[in-house]
Design an enzyme around this catalytic site. Structure first.
Site, PDB file in Angstrom:
ATOM      1  N   GLU A  59       0.854  -1.195   0.000  1.00 27.78           N
ATOM      2  CA  GLU A  59       0.000   0.000   0.000  1.00 27.78           C
ATOM      3  C   GLU A  59       0.886   1.240   0.000  1.00 27.78           C
ATOM      4  OE1 GLU A  59      -1.612   0.565   4.220  1.00 27.78           O
ATOM      5  OE2 GLU A  59      -0.488  -1.290   4.351  1.00 27.78           O
ATOM      6  N   LYS A  90       2.820   4.539   1.013  1.00 28.68           N
ATOM      7  CA  LYS A  90       3.268   5.127   2.277  1.00 28.68           C
ATOM      8  C   LYS A  90       2.924   6.602   2.196  1.00 28.68           C
ATOM      9  CE  LYS A  90       7.199   5.294   5.402  1.00 28.68           C
ATOM     10  NZ  LYS A  90       7.364   6.705   5.685  1.00 28.68           N
ATOM     11  N   ASP A 140       2.728  10.429   3.017  1.00 22.34           N
ATOM     12  CA  ASP A 140       3.654  11.372   3.619  1.00 22.34           C
ATOM     13  C   ASP A 140       2.876  12.401   4.432  1.00 22.34           C
ATOM     14  OD1 ASP A 140       6.004  12.514   4.268  1.00 22.34           O
ATOM     15  OD2 ASP A 140       6.440  13.331   2.277  1.00 22.34           O
ATOM     16  N   TYR A 184      -4.603   2.612   8.544  1.00 25.94           N
ATOM     17  CA  TYR A 184      -3.842   1.477   8.015  1.00 25.94           C
ATOM     18  C   TYR A 184      -3.328   0.506   9.065  1.00 25.94           C
ATOM     19  CZ  TYR A 184      -0.093   4.861   9.007  1.00 25.94           C
ATOM     20  OH  TYR A 184       0.710   5.787   9.599  1.00 25.94           O
ATOM     21  N   LYS A 198      11.079   2.675  -0.393  1.00 21.72           N
ATOM     22  CA  LYS A 198      11.040   4.111  -0.662  1.00 21.72           C
ATOM     23  C   LYS A 198      11.193   4.403  -2.152  1.00 21.72           C
ATOM     24  CE  LYS A 198      10.918   6.624   2.529  1.00 21.72           C
ATOM     25  NZ  LYS A 198      11.740   7.021   3.665  1.00 21.72           N
ATOM     26  N   CYS A 205      41.466  22.481  14.159  1.00 24.56           N
ATOM     27  CA  CYS A 205      40.066  22.776  14.450  1.00 24.56           C
ATOM     28  C   CYS A 205      39.808  24.251  14.161  1.00 24.56           C
ATOM     29  CB  CYS A 205      39.770  22.456  15.910  1.00 24.56           C
ATOM     30  SG  CYS A 205      38.151  23.022  16.439  1.00 24.56           S
ATOM     31  N   CYS A 208      38.991  25.926  17.884  1.00 26.98           N
ATOM     32  CA  CYS A 208      39.950  26.068  18.990  1.00 26.98           C
ATOM     33  C   CYS A 208      41.396  25.928  18.527  1.00 26.98           C
ATOM     34  CB  CYS A 208      39.638  25.054  20.094  1.00 26.98           C
ATOM     35  SG  CYS A 208      40.050  23.353  19.660  1.00 26.98           S
ATOM     36  N   CYS A 258      38.775  17.062  16.083  1.00 26.90           N
ATOM     37  CA  CYS A 258      39.487  18.050  16.881  1.00 26.90           C
ATOM     38  C   CYS A 258      39.988  17.355  18.136  1.00 26.90           C
ATOM     39  CB  CYS A 258      38.519  19.168  17.246  1.00 26.90           C
ATOM     40  SG  CYS A 258      39.055  20.152  18.626  1.00 26.90           S
ATOM     41  N   CYS A 292      37.666  22.550  23.721  1.00 29.84           N
ATOM     42  CA  CYS A 292      37.134  23.082  22.468  1.00 29.84           C
ATOM     43  C   CYS A 292      35.721  23.600  22.690  1.00 29.84           C
ATOM     44  CB  CYS A 292      37.141  22.020  21.376  1.00 29.84           C
ATOM     45  SG  CYS A 292      36.394  22.621  19.847  1.00 29.84           S
TER      46      CYS A 292
HETATM   47  S1  IVH Z   1       2.438   0.966   9.066  1.00 28.35           S
HETATM   48  C1  IVH Z   1       4.092  -0.918  12.821  1.00 28.35           C
HETATM   49  N1  IVH Z   1       1.486   1.907   6.831  1.00 28.35           N
HETATM   50  O1  IVH Z   1       5.329   5.741   8.053  1.00 28.35           O
HETATM   51  C2  IVH Z   1       3.957  -0.265  11.509  1.00 28.35           C
HETATM   52  N2  IVH Z   1       2.859   3.337   8.132  1.00 28.35           N
HETATM   53  O2  IVH Z   1       8.138   5.287   8.610  1.00 28.35           O
HETATM   54  C3  IVH Z   1       3.230   1.010  11.600  1.00 28.35           C
HETATM   55  N3  IVH Z   1       3.135   5.587   7.216  1.00 28.35           N
HETATM   56  O3  IVH Z   1       5.090   6.078  11.517  1.00 28.35           O
HETATM   57  C4  IVH Z   1       3.237   1.794  10.374  1.00 28.35           C
HETATM   58  N4  IVH Z   1       1.887   5.296   5.438  1.00 28.35           N
HETATM   59  O4  IVH Z   1       3.497   7.422  10.062  1.00 28.35           O
HETATM   60  C5  IVH Z   1       2.248   2.162   7.902  1.00 28.35           C
HETATM   61  N5  IVH Z   1       0.535   2.658   4.851  1.00 28.35           N
HETATM   62  C6  IVH Z   1       1.274   2.880   5.912  1.00 28.35           C
HETATM   63  C7  IVH Z   1       1.893   4.130   6.116  1.00 28.35           C
HETATM   64  C8  IVH Z   1       2.681   4.318   7.251  1.00 28.35           C
HETATM   65  C9  IVH Z   1       2.629   6.158   6.116  1.00 28.35           C
HETATM   66  C10 IVH Z   1       4.037   6.254   8.155  1.00 28.35           C
HETATM   67  C11 IVH Z   1       3.668   6.124   9.602  1.00 28.35           C
HETATM   68  C12 IVH Z   1       4.866   5.519  10.262  1.00 28.35           C
HETATM   69  C13 IVH Z   1       5.939   5.858   9.300  1.00 28.35           C
HETATM   70  C14 IVH Z   1       7.098   4.905   9.415  1.00 28.35           C
END
Ligand code: IVH
Length: 703
Positions: free
Chosen positions: A123, A125, A127, A233, A321, A426, A429, A444, A450
């Protein structure tokens, strides 16, 4: 500059807008990029002018006024909420190979040797910022931000204003914690910034900051006016299981009335996962909201439970990512910053450039070799191209991390450039800056003399994961250091005694009034009692991060025990050293670093002056004390048939046992599978209780 009392209302208004922009830019340069752009004096002067104008024209004060902010630190004033189940982060995969490794490590942990693929959900992620919603008997009673994972901010009133979040859920389990992401769509983000500009208010640099800034408002009416959205989620505490699989659980969240992401898909095997990643990546720019990767989760919840957690991340999930965002710009200069451990870090000063929606003017250059075009093994990077002031360089940014310089374009190199000469002294210092064999970093050698090191150590000490003293941030610490009031951490706790009489000295200082001085002393007093792990982290010992500080604290449980053990230990041998090295997660580099600190007289004395002024809270063992193996030292040996060694170890540790690799007189229990050989013999000789795998499973109640 026009004197305040001669400013017209119109002039005041436009100056406030200007000041807010400048201060916001300075704040994020300082707090988020770790690279200040203004001198402290200029920053203070701007802030004072802002406050003075606001004092004369109070009705012009904007809702995001800089005078209401302490750096970019969390808004003070929200109550704290302890999460019933910790809110974790995710480990990252950056390419398909990492995804295959993730799958492999899961199978090996679960002891799955067959060819059948595992099922995962994939799914987007999102932001945004994560939020935990607690429902009791179907009624929303609490909403908390993630905070540090253990404790978050109480934003219940704000969350209630978000229309994606149901206030009441029919047929919900008695206790139901729903977790998900608060975010803002691109169009709403742009409209919000337009409105803010018209009103002379603060604009946000990206939708994520806008969502965070909008949720974390002390006045929830401001949140209500902001168009926030929420995707569910995950879940925290629940009084009954939601389902057997992640896929079904997500369907139930939908049934409760939550929005779940339409691009969530169940995938069998890594090829299918990566294919879905590509599909999401292709749609990324048309979604209308920011995503920064794809999250994969093991679908079977029973397997998730077996896999469990590392200290801050689940073993059963990973974030794949998207590649970082890139841009080209001119390198205008290279500055050297001196860190808390004396490391000289080169920082690139760039002609400002927008990278993925954020203006970047500083980037890290890592170290001397990196500038030369060499990696840590002395091999070429960037085909051996060095980086010079004046060069045309490629900046890249991934998520929230400090931007980096990835490449240089030699075709655009001006003729007069010269190779960068890294200083061997440095810059602060003037002590020799020494690079030890095998270390990529030049340091340093000034140690405590320092000023840069001392100040950085103090900043670390009062930082958010350290003592976190309200009103005593990086800037104040720097000021106190310049004044000679605070040279080492202990001095912070002597401030009231030495300088607080009548508060005369402090209140006469710029930026301090009687009230703020008094508040500061109270805030300092509050932190005289400190949990052991925070103290260990705050000391700023090289290689000791938040996690290792926690491990040390959990293992030694009291300051006296920890200090005595470190003083007793010698690097490389002896019982105290072995005990330190036996802690899972503690390696030789970290161990040596900690032991050395306690053997340096000046350092040890400085720590002692500090700890004499504190009340240090012992660690209360978190492991279930009614577990039959809590506190026991257990050794696994031979072949295990029903679980992998990694799973056996993780389960034992979760039940409060310590797992050791070798049998000694201290061992409480040997779990011996076929082929246990010499360890079984040694255990028999020492009279250590020995059981087989089934015996272990029934002992811990797993059968
Ligand atoms: S699962 C135990 N699912 O990503 C796992 N996280 O880098 C809990 N996030 O803190 C997270 N989309 O804020 C999960 N589809 C998704 C997500 C997601 C965004 C964020 C979330 C988490 C962070 C981790």
């Amino acid at each position: 500059m026009t004197p305040i009392d001669q400013l017209s209302e119109q002039e005041a208004k436009s100056e406030l807008v200007q000041l807010e922009k400048q201060l916001d830019a300075a704040n994020s340069a300082y707090h988020q990029n770790d690279a200040p752009e203004l001198s402290d004096a200029t920053y203070d002067a701007l802030k004072r002018r802002n406050a003075d104008i606001e004092a004369r024209f109070p009705h012009l004060k904007s809702e995001d006024s800089p005078s209401e902010k302490v750096g970019a630190a969390p808004v003070e004033g929200f109550g704290k909420i302890q999460h019933a189940v910790r809110m974790l982060s995710l480990s990252n995969a950056f390419d398909d190979e990492d995804v295959k490794d993730f799958d492999k490590s899961i199978r090996s942990f679960l002891g799955m040797n067959g060819p059948e693929p595992l099922s995962y959900t994939a799914e987007p992620k999102i932001d945004g910022l994560s939020l935990s919603l607690r429902y009791e008997k179907g009624i929303l009673i609490q909403a908390a931000t993630r905070g540090d994972g253990a404790t978050g901010e109480n934003v219940t009133a704000n969350a209630r204003t978000i229309s994606d979040i149901p206030q009441i859920i029919d047929n919900a389990p008695d206790v139901l914690e729903i977790r998900g992401e608060v975010y803002m769509s691109h169009s709403d983000f742009e409209a919000l910034n337009e409105r803010q500009t018209e009103r002379g208010g603060k604009t946000f640099s990206n939708p994520r900051n806008a969502a965070a800034g909008s949720l974390r408002q002390l006045d929830e009416e401001i949140t209500r006016a902001r168009p926030l959205l929420f995707f569910a989620y995950a879940w925290g505490e629940i009084s009954e299981p939601l389902a057997k699989s992640q896929t079904e659980a997500i369907a139930r969240l939908q049934g409760f009335g939550f929005s779940t992401n339409p691009l969530t898909k169940t995938c069998v095997g890594t090829n299918a996962m990566v294919a879905h990643y590509r599909k999401i990546e292709a749609q990324r720019s048309t979604l209308g909201y920011d995503i920064d990767g794809v999250v994969y989760k093991v679908d079977d919840l029973a397997l998730q439970a077996r896999l469990g957690f590392r200290s801050t991340t689940p073993r059963w999930a990973i974030a794949h990512k998207f590649p970082a965002e890139l841009a080209w710009t001119r390198l205008e200069g290279i500055d050297i910053q001196v860190g808390r451990t004396g490391a000289l870090s080169p920082v690139a000063r760039l002609h400002p450039v927008t990278v993925g929606g954020v203006v970047v003017s500083n980037a890290t250059l890592h170290n001397e070799d990196y500038i030369k075009g060499l990696d840590s093994k002395g091999e070429n990077i960037r085909d051996g191209k060095d980086i010079r002031v004046g060069d045309w360089v490629q900046v890249y940014r991934a998520g929230d991390v400090i931007p980096k310089i990835a490449d240089v374009d030699l075709n655009k190199r001006p003729e007069e450039t010269k190779p960068f000469v890294f200083p061997d002294q440095c810059p602060i210092c003037n002590s020799d800056a020494i690079r030890e064999e095998g270390d990529a970093v030049r340091r340093c050698s000034g140690g405590l003399i320092c000023a840069a090191q001392a100040v950085e150590r103090l900043k670390h000490f009062v930082g958010r994961s350290g003592f976190d003293i309200e009103g005593l941030g990086a800037k104040q610490v720097e000021q106190f250091y310049q004044d000679g009031w605070v040279k080492e951490p202990a001095d912070i706790f002597l401030l009231r005694e030495k300088y607080g009489s009548g508060l005369q000295q402090l209140k006469n200082r710029e930026g301090w009034g009687e009230k703020s001085a008094d508040n500061l002393f109270q805030a300092i007093d509050l932190k005289k009692t400190i949990p052991l792990n925070r103290l260990i982290f705050a000391l700023g010992i090289r290689h000791v991060g938040e996690n290792s500080a926690k491990l040390l604290a959990q293992n030694y449980t009291t300051w006296d025990g920890f200090e005595a053990a470190m003083k007793n230990a010698t690097v490389g041998n002896g019982a105290a050293w072995d005990a330190l090295m036996a802690i899972d997660g503690v390696g030789a580099v970290l161990a040596a670093s900690v032991v050395q600190v306690f053997h340096q007289d000046a350092e040890a004395a400085s720590i002692k002056r500090l700890t004499d002024l504190l009340t240090i809270e012992d660690v209360v063992p978190t492991a279930p004390s009614d577990s039959p193996v809590a506190g026991k030292i257990v050794v696994f040996s031979g072949t295990l048939e029903k679980m992998s060694r990694a799973e056996a170890k993780a389960t034992a540790e979760a039940l409060g046992a310590k797992v050791s690799g070798s049998v000694s007189a201290k061992t409480d229990l040997l779990v011996a599978g076929p082929g246990a050989g010499s360890k079984a013999k040694k255990a028999a000789d020492l009279g250590v209780e020995t059981i087989d795998e089934d015996g272990w499973l029934s002992l811990i109640g797993a059968e």
